[in-house]
Write a protein that holds these residues in place. Structure first.
Motif, mmCIF file in Angstrom:
data_model
loop_
_atom_site.group_PDB
_atom_site.id
_atom_site.type_symbol
_atom_site.label_atom_id
_atom_site.label_comp_id
_atom_site.label_asym_id
_atom_site.label_seq_id
_atom_site.Cartn_x
_atom_site.Cartn_y
_atom_site.Cartn_z
ATOM 1 N N LEU A 1 15.002 -4.781 -2.491
ATOM 2 C CA LEU A 1 15.275 -4.134 -1.195
ATOM 3 C C LEU A 1 16.048 -2.825 -1.424
ATOM 4 C CD1 LEU A 1 15.100 -4.464 1.968
ATOM 5 C CD2 LEU A 1 17.432 -5.377 1.822
ATOM 6 N N ILE A 2 17.046 -2.884 -2.305
ATOM 7 C CA ILE A 2 17.843 -1.686 -2.598
ATOM 8 C C ILE A 2 16.972 -0.617 -3.269
ATOM 9 C CG2 ILE A 2 19.825 -0.766 -3.877
ATOM 10 C CD1 ILE A 2 21.117 -3.564 -3.637
ATOM 11 N N ARG A 3 16.061 -1.063 -4.143
ATOM 12 C CA ARG A 3 15.156 -0.098 -4.788
ATOM 13 C C ARG A 3 14.325 0.630 -3.735
ATOM 14 N NH1 ARG A 3 10.007 0.723 -6.896
ATOM 15 N NH2 ARG A 3 9.199 -1.122 -5.850
ATOM 16 N N GLN A 4 13.802 -0.128 -2.772
ATOM 17 C CA GLN A 4 12.961 0.496 -1.746
ATOM 18 C C GLN A 4 13.772 1.446 -0.874
ATOM 19 O OE1 GLN A 4 10.462 -2.285 0.332
ATOM 20 N NE2 GLN A 4 9.832 -3.315 -1.552
ATOM 21 N N TRP A 5 14.986 0.999 -0.530
ATOM 22 C CA TRP A 5 15.856 1.824 0.318
ATOM 23 C C TRP A 5 16.281 3.101 -0.401
ATOM 24 C CZ3 TRP A 5 21.074 2.178 -1.361
ATOM 25 C CH2 TRP A 5 21.921 2.911 -0.526
ATOM 26 N N SER A 6 16.578 2.984 -1.704
ATOM 27 C CA SER A 6 17.158 4.127 -2.424
ATOM 28 C C SER A 6 16.114 5.084 -2.980
ATOM 29 C CB SER A 6 18.045 3.632 -3.570
ATOM 30 O OG SER A 6 17.285 2.914 -4.518
ATOM 31 N N THR A 7 14.867 4.612 -3.155
ATOM 32 C CA THR A 7 13.839 5.474 -3.743
ATOM 33 C C THR A 7 13.470 6.581 -2.760
ATOM 34 O OG1 THR A 7 12.956 3.659 -5.050
ATOM 35 C CG2 THR A 7 11.515 5.562 -4.729
ATOM 36 N N ASP A 8 13.674 7.820 -3.215
ATOM 37 C CA ASP A 8 13.355 8.984 -2.395
ATOM 38 C C ASP A 8 14.165 9.029 -1.091
ATOM 39 O OD1 ASP A 8 11.861 11.246 -2.865
ATOM 40 O OD2 ASP A 8 10.261 10.687 -1.472
ATOM 41 N N HIS A 9 15.300 8.334 -1.058
ATOM 42 C CA HIS A 9 16.169 8.392 0.125
ATOM 43 C C HIS A 9 16.575 9.850 0.332
ATOM 44 C CE1 HIS A 9 19.360 7.823 2.944
ATOM 45 N NE2 HIS A 9 19.289 6.502 2.897
ATOM 46 N N PRO A 10 16.203 10.462 1.470
ATOM 47 C CA PRO A 10 16.383 11.910 1.607
ATOM 48 C C PRO A 10 17.843 12.364 1.512
ATOM 49 C CG PRO A 10 15.734 10.904 3.704
ATOM 50 C CD PRO A 10 15.594 9.842 2.646
ATOM 51 N N GLU B 1 0.487 7.632 -15.165
ATOM 52 C CA GLU B 1 -0.670 7.037 -14.493
ATOM 53 C C GLU B 1 -0.901 5.602 -15.012
ATOM 54 O OE1 GLU B 1 -2.995 9.565 -12.547
ATOM 55 O OE2 GLU B 1 -2.995 7.626 -11.525
ATOM 56 N N ALA B 2 -0.783 5.457 -16.338
ATOM 57 C CA ALA B 2 -0.968 4.130 -16.949
ATOM 58 C C ALA B 2 0.109 3.159 -16.462
ATOM 59 C CB ALA B 2 -0.941 4.250 -18.467
ATOM 60 N N LEU B 3 1.305 3.672 -16.226
ATOM 61 C CA LEU B 3 2.370 2.829 -15.675
ATOM 62 C C LEU B 3 2.068 2.455 -14.233
ATOM 63 C CD1 LEU B 3 5.445 4.753 -17.120
ATOM 64 C CD2 LEU B 3 4.832 2.380 -17.667
ATOM 65 N N ALA B 4 1.599 3.441 -13.464
ATOM 66 C CA ALA B 4 1.299 3.187 -12.050
ATOM 67 C C ALA B 4 0.232 2.090 -11.908
ATOM 68 C CB ALA B 4 0.841 4.474 -11.362
ATOM 69 N N ASP B 5 -0.696 2.031 -12.873
ATOM 70 C CA ASP B 5 -1.736 0.986 -12.840
ATOM 71 C C ASP B 5 -1.134 -0.417 -12.844
ATOM 72 O OD1 ASP B 5 -3.654 2.932 -12.924
ATOM 73 O OD2 ASP B 5 -4.082 2.723 -15.077
ATOM 74 N N VAL B 6 0.067 -0.559 -13.428
ATOM 75 C CA VAL B 6 0.703 -1.880 -13.457
ATOM 76 C C VAL B 6 1.986 -1.888 -12.609
ATOM 77 C CG1 VAL B 6 -0.309 -2.594 -15.659
ATOM 78 C CG2 VAL B 6 1.885 -1.362 -15.649
ATOM 79 N N ASP C 1 0.836 -1.201 0.000
ATOM 80 C CA ASP C 1 0.000 0.000 0.000
ATOM 81 C C ASP C 1 0.871 1.252 0.000
ATOM 82 O OD1 ASP C 1 -2.121 -1.668 0.073
ATOM 83 O OD2 ASP C 1 -2.585 -1.374 2.208
ATOM 84 N N PHE C 2 2.005 1.139 0.695
ATOM 85 C CA PHE C 2 2.919 2.282 0.757
ATOM 86 C C PHE C 2 3.473 2.606 -0.629
ATOM 87 C CE2 PHE C 2 7.082 4.175 1.005
ATOM 88 C CZ PHE C 2 6.901 5.204 1.920
ATOM 89 N N ASP C 3 3.974 1.560 -1.335
ATOM 90 C CA ASP C 3 4.514 1.758 -2.690
ATOM 91 C C ASP C 3 3.460 2.395 -3.589
ATOM 92 O OD1 ASP C 3 6.874 0.323 -2.045
ATOM 93 O OD2 ASP C 3 5.948 -1.576 -2.604
ATOM 94 N N GLU C 4 2.264 1.829 -3.522
ATOM 95 C CA GLU C 4 1.157 2.268 -4.373
ATOM 96 C C GLU C 4 0.847 3.749 -4.129
ATOM 97 O OE1 GLU C 4 -0.631 0.516 -6.650
ATOM 98 O OE2 GLU C 4 -2.205 2.023 -6.960
ATOM 99 N N ALA C 5 0.728 4.100 -2.846
ATOM 100 C CA ALA C 5 0.394 5.488 -2.503
ATOM 101 C C ALA C 5 1.524 6.430 -2.925
ATOM 102 C CB ALA C 5 0.131 5.601 -1.000
ATOM 103 N N PHE C 6 2.752 5.980 -2.743
ATOM 104 C CA PHE C 6 3.906 6.815 -3.090
ATOM 105 C C PHE C 6 3.939 7.102 -4.594
ATOM 106 C CE2 PHE C 6 8.352 6.975 -4.587
ATOM 107 C CZ PHE C 6 8.707 8.195 -4.034
#
Lengths: 102, 558
Positions: free
Chosen positions: B148-157, B106-111, B6-11
């Protein structure tokens, strides 16, 4: 003695479509290189570039590119500008495919 | 496959909404280009030679059939019916219009896809072995770690404004298919005394100053990965040069300070950071691993595959080059070449994308991969089904039997699209492929990697091509330099420049002479181009490339 000024056109990319555009003598933007104003004077080139740069709501990244006179209007000098005026070489896309769209 | 939380989706959705508002403000004049440019780059949108270009990440090169279908839909609806798969496991659309881009995102986010951090001075799309989870030689699937690295690095402040872009690649196999030694950080999954961990390589890179990465840690326990990566990037963030764009990559930082000094600083920072990681990342990793559980392989009799090989020479030739060993008996890894002779390397039409998606759905456990060599992979196909897959690929013009051969060329978009390019790449690749198709010698020549870049930034990986070609602008004319002996595998090496460059209409004959010299000098058909080069060095190849110089040499000696 200063170096002889090489004629120029003002070129940029259209903000909305990203397409290559050229500044005409009338101050409008055209998709066709041959319809551009060929600027033969350095001071005028600076003025025209300033005019283009001020139009931030219409075009992006205006600059002066070398050009020379041709039978149908200005022609590009450098191969990069020649590609910009035509489109890619691997597909019939871009300007070459839109020749009717003047 | 990994499914967004849900977090990924909302982000991802909130980023699309933000970008939609940013585009609207740019179009109504509230934002200048100077203000807008960093915002569009954060969302993968470039302005290229003829149009905008949208670069979409395909994390660790993995796609489902639904995602591939969506890429095809986007190509049809908002672009010109095709997409270009790149050397960093991205797909690029060459003709989007600015007002349409939010709808594309948006079309990308759908998938569950996005274009975040495909540009800018951030940690880019994490790439992985395209045979991950399937290869017979693999220790472990690297993709859960990549996720895991993608999640850690995405928007890493801390890492949104690095001195320069930052690329990480990971392989779970000792045979490196992910070019890990030419990345800012390369990770190789290893085991020591039964304990899984990583060999960590830092400071590799191509571009104007090519460098092979150096080992900063020969064994990093698995649970220390994120704090150790964070330590490396944080040391680089402070030390990396911001005064000169061309000296800003970590390869220069490592080169200027020395690997010892960098290691010391990284270890010190690691000691500070390690306590802050309380193990929650390992809980996440365990969850991610569940999502990457191997599909339910069936036990199918491989007889139809073997029969087809015996009965059909075309199928046999194709399966020799395009089918690789799978870890599960009775399965194969099918590489679909996007290098039909004369076609643009890495391009697929929307119709071809749908064919590949459909094959993945029916025969491939719903998985596709994009390789850094710009081909598409069906990683899990029962051998018994491969003849049917091949027949359908043939119908779609996707059955070119050339993986790893002369015509399987990596080429960047070059001056046909790219604003940075100094010469064209695509037509050179097309002409080389067509020439060797005409000569019908590519199977005789055997494994050979030609890689072409249209400027010094080396997106076409020319430095690690067995034959590398670099297109430059020399006094207003396209000119092509040749390098020899590069290697992107675990035995990574930077190619050596052969001599003066060749004009656009001379480069294909030069390559032909070069390969002629190889055929003449190889000890046996089993000795590859690279092996022959390593045995003999530059001299015989140079003589073939520059016959006039060779003649003069001979005359002087006489």
């Amino acid at each position: 003695m200063s170096r002889k000024f090489t004629p120029k056109v003002v070129t940029a990319n259209d903000l909305v479509e990203g397409d290559v555009v050229y500044l005409t003598e009338a101050g409008a933007w055209t998709r066709r290189h041959a319809a551009a104003e060929l600027i033969e004077d350095e001071a005028r080139a600076a003025d025209r570039l300033a005019l283009a740069e001020a139009q931030t709501g219409t075009v992006v990244g205006a600059y002066l590119a070398d050009a020379r006179p041709g039978p149908h209007g200005p022609e590009p000098v450098h191969f990069r500008e020649a590609f910009r005026s035509r489109g890619p070489s691997n597909y019939f896309h871009g300007k070459q495919a839109e020749a009717a769209n003047v | 496959m990994y499914k967004y939380s849900d977090f990924d989706e909302a982000f991802v959705r909130s980023r699309v909404a933000q970008f939609r508002a940013q585009v609207a403000r740019r179009l109504d004049g509230s934002l200048t280009e100077d203000e807008f440019k960093p915002l569009r780059l954060m969302n993968g949108l470039y302005l290229q030679l003829h149009a905008y270009m949208l670069r979409v990440a395909i994390p660790y090169g993995t796609l489902s059939s639904r995602q591939m279908d969506r890429l095809a839909d986007i190509a049809d609806r908002w672009d010109r019916g095709y997409g270009h798969f790149t050397t960093r496991q991205n797909i690029q659309y060459n003709w989007p219009k600015l007002p349409d881009v939010p709808d594309m995102l948006e079309a990308l986010a759908d998938v569950q896809m996005h274009a975040i951090q495909t540009s800018g001075n951030t940690i880019r799309n994490v790439t992985a072995d395209h045979f991950a989870g399937a290869a017979a030689d693999e220790i472990a699937d690297p993709r859960p770690v990549a996720e895991l690295i993608r999640q850690w690095s995405t928007d890493h402040p801390e890492f949104q404004f690095l001195p320069r872009k930052f690329k990480i690649a990971i392989t779970g196999s000792p045979n490196d298919r992910a070019v890990t030694r030419a990345h800012d950080i390369g990770l190789r999954m290893v085991e020591r005394d039964g304990v899984p961990g990583f060999e960590v390589v830092v400071g590799g890179g191509l571009g104007r100053t090519p460098m092979i990465g150096q080992v900063i840690r020969d064994f990093l326990p698995r649970e220390d990965l994120l704090p150790y990566l964070e330590a490396i990037v944080s040391v680089y963030n402070l030390l990396g040069r911001r005064d000169n764009k061309y000296k800003a990559r970590i390869k220069i930082t490592v080169h200027e300070h020395g690997i010892e000094a960098i290691r010391e600083k990284v270890e010190a920072r690691f000691a500070e950071l390690r306590g802050g990681f309380d193990g929650v990342d390992q809980t996440w990793l365990a969850e991610i691993e569940n999502a990457f559980a191997a599909p339910a392989f069936r036990d199918a009799d491989p007889a139809p595959y073997l029969d087809a090989r015996n009965a059909d020479p075309v199928f046999r030739a194709w399966s020799d080059t395009n089918v690789a060993a799978h870890r599960h008996p009775g399965y194969g890894i099918v590489s679909i070449s996007l290098k039909a002779h004369g076609a643009t390397p890495g391009d697929a039409s929307s119709a071809q994308m749908r064919v590949m998606a459909d094959l993945a759905r029916r025969y491939g456990h719903d998985e596709l991969r994009v390789s850094h060599e710009q081909n598409i992979i069906l990683p899990h196909v029962a051998l018994a089904d491969i003849p049917a897959v091949h027949a359908e690929l043939r119908q779609a013009g996707l059955a070119t039997a050339n993986i790893g051969l002369v015509s399987d060329i990596i080429a960047c978009p070059g001056m046909d699209y790219c604003a940075l390019a100094t010469a064209r790449s695509i037509p050179v690749a097309q002409q080389i492929a067509e020439r060797f198709a005409e000569l019908k010698t590519e199977h005789e020549i055997g494994p050979l990697k030609i890689k072409i870049s249209g400027c010094i930034n080396a997106c076409g990986h020319h430095h690690v091509g067995h034959i590398g070609i670099l297109g430059l602008d020399r006094a207003g004319v396209e000119n092509y330099q040749i390098t020899l002996g590069g290697d992107g595998t675990e035995a990574a090496a930077i190619g050596e420049r052969a001599g003066p460059g060749f004009a656009y209409d001379q480069i294909v004959p030069a390559i032909e002479r070069l390969i002629g010299a190889y055929l003449e000098h190889r000890e046996s058909p089993e000795e590859t181009f690279l092996e022959t080069y390593r045995r003999l060095g530059m001299a015989p190849f140079k003589a073939a490339l520059y016959p006039e110089d060779a003649k003069k040499e001979t005359a002087r000696a006489a």
